[in-house]
Motif scaffolding. Sequence first.
Motif: not given
Length: 242
Positions: A146-151
Amino acid sequence: MQAIIMAAGKGSRLGKLTEGKPKSFIKINGKRLIDYNLRLLQKYNINETVIVTGYQCEAFEELAKDMKNIRFAYNPFYEMVNVLGSFYMGMDMLDDDFIYLHADTICEPQIFEKLIEMKSDIVLPVDYKPCDDEAMKIKSKDGKIVQITKQMPAEQADGEFIGMASFKRKVIPALKEKTKQLMKEQQFTAYFESAVQRLIEEENFDIQAVSTNGAFWAEIDFMEDYEKAVKEIPQSLAAVFE
């Protein structure tokens, strides 16, 4: 099935280990990182591999001069863009189900098997563990990303995406569209995963997480990554050369 390998970067954070050679040419147990990946792709009958090069592109061309079914895309802006920019340079060569991977990341064969066998539109192997700030972090629900990010704050992450994924052919037009959108927006420091996040938000694909279940994988960014990989690399990876 195709594969696309991101191999444009310099690997300057590894210091003398990469001095004068591409990052994926560093060796573990006498084999280069790129050798492990090309051998696994061959083992699992990948029909064609696209390697996106930049720094020392000639070294990759020399490596593959006697290999069949390898094509190259060159990223002349490799010092100015992040991984998404490299994918942009090679994406028009993709027209079939494909595996995406980084030249500096290696994994046990069983992770490759999951990528090839899963039926979902997009499959992302995830190491479910506490993450640090450097990790490409994910959140999943009922097995779906549902979400993928380094932040993402580390304490909110379910695990780390290992930098390898499989995509079905039907995803390619939308993936190209999202990548072009980001480039038009001058998101030159964006990671490839930014395009995946837009697929999550704007499309209706089946994007599944699959657990690494403790299988070995390593992304070699820093000297401690290299030292850890040398210590932990399993026999199953050496066996792909037998």
